[in-house]
Scaffold this motif. Structure first.
Motif, PDB file in Angstrom:
ATOM      1  N   MET A   1       0.834  -1.200   0.000  1.00 52.87           N
ATOM      2  CA  MET A   1       0.000   0.000   0.000  1.00 52.87           C
ATOM      3  C   MET A   1       0.871   1.253   0.000  1.00 52.87           C
ATOM      4  O   MET A   1       0.566   2.233  -0.692  1.00 52.87           O
ATOM      5  CB  MET A   1      -0.945  -0.006   1.205  1.00 52.87           C
ATOM      6  N   SER A   2       1.965   1.234   0.746  1.00 60.53           N
ATOM      7  CA  SER A   2       2.890   2.355   0.782  1.00 60.53           C
ATOM      8  C   SER A   2       3.533   2.581  -0.585  1.00 60.53           C
ATOM      9  O   SER A   2       3.709   3.726  -1.028  1.00 60.53           O
ATOM     10  CB  SER A   2       3.963   2.109   1.844  1.00 60.53           C
ATOM     11  N   ALA A   3       3.861   1.506  -1.277  1.00 59.96           N
ATOM     12  CA  ALA A   3       4.459   1.619  -2.611  1.00 59.96           C
ATOM     13  C   ALA A   3       3.480   2.267  -3.590  1.00 59.96           C
ATOM     14  O   ALA A   3       3.878   3.074  -4.442  1.00 59.96           O
ATOM     15  CB  ALA A   3       4.892   0.247  -3.120  1.00 59.96           C
ATOM     16  N   ILE A   4       2.191   1.955  -3.454  1.00 61.53           N
ATOM     17  CA  ILE A   4       1.175   2.589  -4.299  1.00 61.53           C
ATOM     18  C   ILE A   4       1.101   4.074  -3.982  1.00 61.53           C
ATOM     19  O   ILE A   4       1.068   4.920  -4.891  1.00 61.53           O
ATOM     20  CB  ILE A   4      -0.194   1.907  -4.111  1.00 61.53           C
ATOM     21  N   SER A   5       1.097   4.425  -2.707  1.00 66.92           N
ATOM     22  CA  SER A   5       1.072   5.828  -2.301  1.00 66.92           C
ATOM     23  C   SER A   5       2.286   6.564  -2.856  1.00 66.92           C
ATOM     24  O   SER A   5       2.178   7.681  -3.361  1.00 66.92           O
ATOM     25  CB  SER A   5       1.026   5.927  -0.773  1.00 66.92           C
TER      26      SER A   5
ATOM     27  N   CYS B   1       1.890   6.956  -6.687  1.00 67.62           N
ATOM     28  CA  CYS B   1       0.817   7.861  -7.091  1.00 67.62           C
ATOM     29  C   CYS B   1       1.018   9.294  -6.624  1.00 67.62           C
ATOM     30  O   CYS B   1       0.583  10.228  -7.298  1.00 67.62           O
ATOM     31  CB  CYS B   1      -0.518   7.330  -6.573  1.00 67.62           C
ATOM     32  N   TYR B   2       1.639   9.479  -5.477  1.00 67.20           N
ATOM     33  CA  TYR B   2       1.765  10.820  -4.897  1.00 67.20           C
ATOM     34  C   TYR B   2       3.145  11.140  -4.336  1.00 67.20           C
ATOM     35  O   TYR B   2       3.303  12.139  -3.634  1.00 67.20           O
ATOM     36  CB  TYR B   2       0.718  11.022  -3.784  1.00 67.20           C
ATOM     37  N   CYS B   3       4.151  10.309  -4.620  1.00 69.44           N
ATOM     38  CA  CYS B   3       5.503  10.539  -4.090  1.00 69.44           C
ATOM     39  C   CYS B   3       5.469  10.727  -2.581  1.00 69.44           C
ATOM     40  O   CYS B   3       6.181  11.550  -2.011  1.00 69.44           O
ATOM     41  CB  CYS B   3       6.175  11.731  -4.767  1.00 69.44           C
ATOM     42  N   ALA B   4       4.595   9.961  -1.926  1.00 66.12           N
ATOM     43  CA  ALA B   4       4.446  10.024  -0.470  1.00 66.12           C
ATOM     44  C   ALA B   4       4.387   8.596   0.047  1.00 66.12           C
ATOM     45  O   ALA B   4       3.552   7.815  -0.398  1.00 66.12           O
ATOM     46  CB  ALA B   4       3.164  10.763  -0.097  1.00 66.12           C
TER      47      ALA B   4
ATOM     48  N   TRP C   1       3.257   7.384   2.634  1.00 66.02           N
ATOM     49  CA  TRP C   1       1.917   7.076   3.135  1.00 66.02           C
ATOM     50  C   TRP C   1       1.122   8.368   3.169  1.00 66.02           C
ATOM     51  O   TRP C   1       1.073   9.079   4.174  1.00 66.02           O
ATOM     52  CB  TRP C   1       1.962   6.450   4.531  1.00 66.02           C
ATOM     53  N   LEU C   2       0.507   8.697   2.030  1.00 65.20           N
ATOM     54  CA  LEU C   2      -0.312   9.896   1.938  1.00 65.20           C
ATOM     55  C   LEU C   2      -1.498   9.754   2.889  1.00 65.20           C
ATOM     56  O   LEU C   2      -2.078   8.663   2.992  1.00 65.20           O
ATOM     57  CB  LEU C   2      -0.813  10.067   0.494  1.00 65.20           C
ATOM     58  N   GLY C   3      -1.846  10.816   3.592  1.00 62.88           N
ATOM     59  CA  GLY C   3      -3.001  10.765   4.469  1.00 62.88           C
ATOM     60  C   GLY C   3      -4.219  10.251   3.721  1.00 62.88           C
ATOM     61  O   GLY C   3      -4.521  10.725   2.632  1.00 62.88           O
ATOM     62  N   GLY C   4      -4.892   9.264   4.263  1.00 63.63           N
ATOM     63  CA  GLY C   4      -6.060   8.680   3.641  1.00 63.63           C
ATOM     64  C   GLY C   4      -5.761   7.425   2.834  1.00 63.63           C
ATOM     65  O   GLY C   4      -6.689   6.775   2.333  1.00 63.63           O
ATOM     66  N   THR C   5      -4.489   7.056   2.716  1.00 67.07           N
ATOM     67  CA  THR C   5      -4.128   5.833   1.995  1.00 67.07           C
ATOM     68  C   THR C   5      -4.882   4.641   2.559  1.00 67.07           C
ATOM     69  O   THR C   5      -5.311   3.758   1.812  1.00 67.07           O
ATOM     70  CB  THR C   5      -2.593   5.599   2.064  1.00 67.07           C
ATOM     71  N   GLU C   6      -5.098   4.625   3.863  1.00 62.61           N
ATOM     72  CA  GLU C   6      -5.771   3.507   4.518  1.00 62.61           C
ATOM     73  C   GLU C   6      -7.221   3.349   4.056  1.00 62.61           C
ATOM     74  O   GLU C   6      -7.802   2.268   4.196  1.00 62.61           O
ATOM     75  CB  GLU C   6      -5.701   3.643   6.039  1.00 62.61           C
ATOM     76  N   PHE C   7      -7.807   4.414   3.514  1.00 62.52           N
ATOM     77  CA  PHE C   7      -9.155   4.343   2.961  1.00 62.52           C
ATOM     78  C   PHE C   7      -9.144   4.249   1.434  1.00 62.52           C
ATOM     79  O   PHE C   7      -9.896   3.488   0.847  1.00 62.52           O
ATOM     80  CB  PHE C   7      -9.979   5.582   3.359  1.00 62.52           C
TER      81      PHE C   7
ATOM     82  N   GLY D   1      -3.828  10.083  -8.414  1.00 66.71           N
ATOM     83  CA  GLY D   1      -2.666  10.943  -8.601  1.00 66.71           C
ATOM     84  C   GLY D   1      -2.061  10.695  -9.966  1.00 66.71           C
ATOM     85  O   GLY D   1      -2.760  10.666 -10.968  1.00 66.71           O
ATOM     86  N   HIS D   2      -0.749  10.466  -9.987  1.00 69.55           N
ATOM     87  CA  HIS D   2      -0.098  10.169 -11.264  1.00 69.55           C
ATOM     88  C   HIS D   2       0.273   8.687 -11.375  1.00 69.55           C
ATOM     89  O   HIS D   2       1.180   8.314 -12.101  1.00 69.55           O
ATOM     90  CB  HIS D   2       1.111  11.082 -11.506  1.00 69.55           C
TER      91      HIS D   2
END
Length: 121
Positions: free
Chosen positions: A30-34, A37-40, A42-48, A67-68
């Motif tokens: 999930m972190s790798a997707i964040s 998609c957003y160079c973060a 763990w972007l806030g809200g990734t858990e949802f 995101g991208h």
């Protein structure tokens, strides 16, 4: 004291160690997707957002964009299978140094609206 490993209640015989490994693995995915998609990490809200986009991709068979980056149906099914195996999705822990089991559904309206806005563009 037994030498038997601790078993997760209702976990189909899964040990605590195995469940912890799967929680960590799902969190890393999930972190790798964040990150993609957003160079973060763990972007806030990734858990949802990630569980909801995975649900949509798996059900529709269509790639979901965030995101991208994107979540394709195959990737979505892989993540959902891990979440199903451990009985939850994940969120970062309080220190943001690891992951903890997390139940994202039902998704809060603000995240549903953000996903809808993003997919409408």
């Amino acid at each position: 004291m037994s030498d038997e490993p601790e078993r997760v209640p209702g976990g189909g015989g899964m040990t605590d160690e195995k469940r912890s490994d799967l929680v960590r693995h799902l969190g890393d995915l999930m972190s790798a997707i964040s990150e993609e998609c957003y160079c973060a990490g763990w972007l806030g809200g990734t858990e949802f957002t990630v569980p909801e986009l995975c649900r949509r991709a798996a059900e529709s068979g269509k790639t979901q964009f965030w995101g991208h980056g994107r979540i394709d149906p195959s990737q979505a099914r892989q993540l959902a299978a891990i979440a199903n195996q451990i009985g939850s999705w994940v969120n970062t822990d309080d220190a943001s140094t690891g992951y903890v089991p997390f139940q994202p559904f039902p998704i809060p309206l603000e995240y549903v609206e953000a996903i809808e806005r993003e997919t409408a563009t």
